[in-house]
Design a protein around this motif. Structure first.
Motif, PDB file in Angstrom:
ATOM      1  N   ASP A  32      -8.547  47.995 -13.158  1.00  0.00           N
ATOM      2  CA  ASP A  32      -9.772  48.737 -13.453  1.00  0.00           C
ATOM      3  C   ASP A  32     -10.945  47.804 -13.173  1.00  0.00           C
ATOM      4  OD1 ASP A  32     -12.087  49.703 -14.950  1.00  0.00           O
ATOM      5  OD2 ASP A  32     -10.710  51.109 -15.917  1.00  0.00           O
ATOM      6  N   LEU A  33     -11.678  48.067 -12.113  1.00  0.00           N
ATOM      7  CA  LEU A  33     -12.721  47.162 -11.632  1.00  0.00           C
ATOM      8  C   LEU A  33     -13.711  46.771 -12.728  1.00  0.00           C
ATOM      9  CD1 LEU A  33     -13.999  45.687  -9.210  1.00  0.00           C
ATOM     10  CD2 LEU A  33     -15.121  47.838  -8.608  1.00  0.00           C
ATOM     11  N   ARG A  34     -14.265  47.721 -13.421  1.00  0.00           N
ATOM     12  CA  ARG A  34     -15.266  47.435 -14.449  1.00  0.00           C
ATOM     13  C   ARG A  34     -14.646  46.708 -15.650  1.00  0.00           C
ATOM     14  NH1 ARG A  34     -20.395  49.439 -16.070  1.00  0.00           N
ATOM     15  NH2 ARG A  34     -20.718  48.939 -18.255  1.00  0.00           N
ATOM     16  N   ARG A  35     -13.538  47.209 -16.141  1.00  0.00           N
ATOM     17  CA  ARG A  35     -12.928  46.608 -17.340  1.00  0.00           C
ATOM     18  C   ARG A  35     -12.491  45.168 -17.094  1.00  0.00           C
ATOM     19  NH1 ARG A  35     -10.133  52.061 -19.099  1.00  0.00           N
ATOM     20  NH2 ARG A  35     -11.739  52.779 -20.531  1.00  0.00           N
ATOM     21  N   VAL A  36     -11.927  44.895 -15.924  1.00  0.00           N
ATOM     22  CA  VAL A  36     -11.502  43.530 -15.611  1.00  0.00           C
ATOM     23  C   VAL A  36     -12.709  42.596 -15.566  1.00  0.00           C
ATOM     24  CG1 VAL A  36     -10.514  42.046 -13.824  1.00  0.00           C
ATOM     25  CG2 VAL A  36      -9.338  44.146 -14.484  1.00  0.00           C
ATOM     26  N   MET A  37     -13.792  43.046 -14.942  1.00  0.00           N
ATOM     27  CA  MET A  37     -14.981  42.198 -14.859  1.00  0.00           C
ATOM     28  C   MET A  37     -15.571  41.924 -16.241  1.00  0.00           C
ATOM     29  SD  MET A  37     -16.747  43.594 -11.377  1.00  0.00           S
ATOM     30  CE  MET A  37     -18.002  42.323 -11.365  1.00  0.00           C
ATOM     31  N   GLU A  38     -15.598  42.931 -17.101  1.00  0.00           N
ATOM     32  CA  GLU A  38     -16.119  42.736 -18.457  1.00  0.00           C
ATOM     33  C   GLU A  38     -15.227  41.798 -19.265  1.00  0.00           C
ATOM     34  OE1 GLU A  38     -18.770  46.668 -19.372  1.00  0.00           O
ATOM     35  OE2 GLU A  38     -16.611  46.866 -19.675  1.00  0.00           O
ATOM     36  N   ALA A  39     -13.910  41.947 -19.146  1.00  0.00           N
ATOM     37  CA  ALA A  39     -12.986  41.053 -19.854  1.00  0.00           C
ATOM     38  C   ALA A  39     -13.100  39.632 -19.319  1.00  0.00           C
ATOM     39  CB  ALA A  39     -11.552  41.569 -19.723  1.00  0.00           C
ATOM     40  N   TRP A  40     -13.267  39.501 -18.013  1.00  0.00           N
ATOM     41  CA  TRP A  40     -13.364  38.181 -17.383  1.00  0.00           C
ATOM     42  C   TRP A  40     -14.582  37.419 -17.891  1.00  0.00           C
ATOM     43  CZ3 TRP A  40     -16.900  35.972 -13.974  1.00  0.00           C
ATOM     44  CH2 TRP A  40     -16.473  34.811 -13.321  1.00  0.00           C
ATOM     45  N   ILE A  41     -15.761  38.042 -17.908  1.00  0.00           N
ATOM     46  CA  ILE A  41     -16.975  37.345 -18.347  1.00  0.00           C
ATOM     47  C   ILE A  41     -16.906  37.043 -19.843  1.00  0.00           C
ATOM     48  CG2 ILE A  41     -18.388  39.401 -18.782  1.00  0.00           C
ATOM     49  CD1 ILE A  41     -19.727  36.167 -17.189  1.00  0.00           C
ATOM     50  N   ALA A  42     -16.244  37.878 -20.619  1.00  0.00           N
ATOM     51  CA  ALA A  42     -16.132  37.643 -22.063  1.00  0.00           C
ATOM     52  C   ALA A  42     -15.342  36.383 -22.377  1.00  0.00           C
ATOM     53  CB  ALA A  42     -15.493  38.861 -22.741  1.00  0.00           C
ATOM     54  N   GLU A  43     -14.482  35.945 -21.459  1.00  0.00           N
ATOM     55  CA  GLU A  43     -13.674  34.735 -21.656  1.00  0.00           C
ATOM     56  C   GLU A  43     -14.377  33.462 -21.195  1.00  0.00           C
ATOM     57  OE1 GLU A  43     -10.107  35.464 -19.489  1.00  0.00           O
ATOM     58  OE2 GLU A  43      -9.382  36.971 -20.897  1.00  0.00           O
TER      59      GLU A  43
END
Length: 134
Positions: free
Chosen positions: A13-24
């Motif tokens: 999921d393009l958006r969800r992966v990017m949001e999870a990535w920056i949160a880490e």
């Protein structure tokens, strides 16, 4: 700016992966520098709409732009279908990678992005703050 390449696999999921990535990440602010790839499903919210429109098919990512923060992202995407027709809008969750999504992300260590309700717009809007010296 710290520049980081990122590649997503089919089905992500393009958006969800990017949001999870920056949160880490240690950095609290980011932006999309470039993105190419393909989607099998795109969930786009068009200007003035309250709900996303689902588009299915072989879709090419022509561009992706926006800001990333630990509490959310604001992303706009342009895609082309198999006939070359182009459409774009606000990227919503549920947009699935077909073969790949190759991105270059800029991390901004001197800044902190967050999303807070703006009473003037009624939306969670970008707040920009300088990071304290480390």
């Amino acid at each position: 700016m710290k520049v980081v390449p990122l590649r997503l696999q089919p089905g992500a999921d393009l958006r969800r992966v990017m949001e999870a990535w920056i949160a880490e990440k240690e950095e609290q602010a980011g932006c999309v520098i470039s993105a190419v790839g393909s989607l099998s499903v795109a969930q786009l919210r068009f200007a003035g709409a309250t709900e996303a429109t689902v588009i299915r098919g072989d879709l090419e990512i022509l561009s992706l732009a926006g800001t990333l923060s630990p509490d959310g992202a604001h992303l706009h995407i342009a895609i082309a279908d198999s006939s070359g027709a182009v459409i774009g809008g606000h990227l919503c969750a549920g947009s699935l990678v077909r073969t790949t999504a190759e991105m270059v992300i800029g991390l901004l260590p001197d800044w902190r992005f967050s999303r807070e309700l703006d009473l003037a717009t009624g939306h969670a809007e970008l707040q920009i703050k300088a990071q304290p010296e480390r």
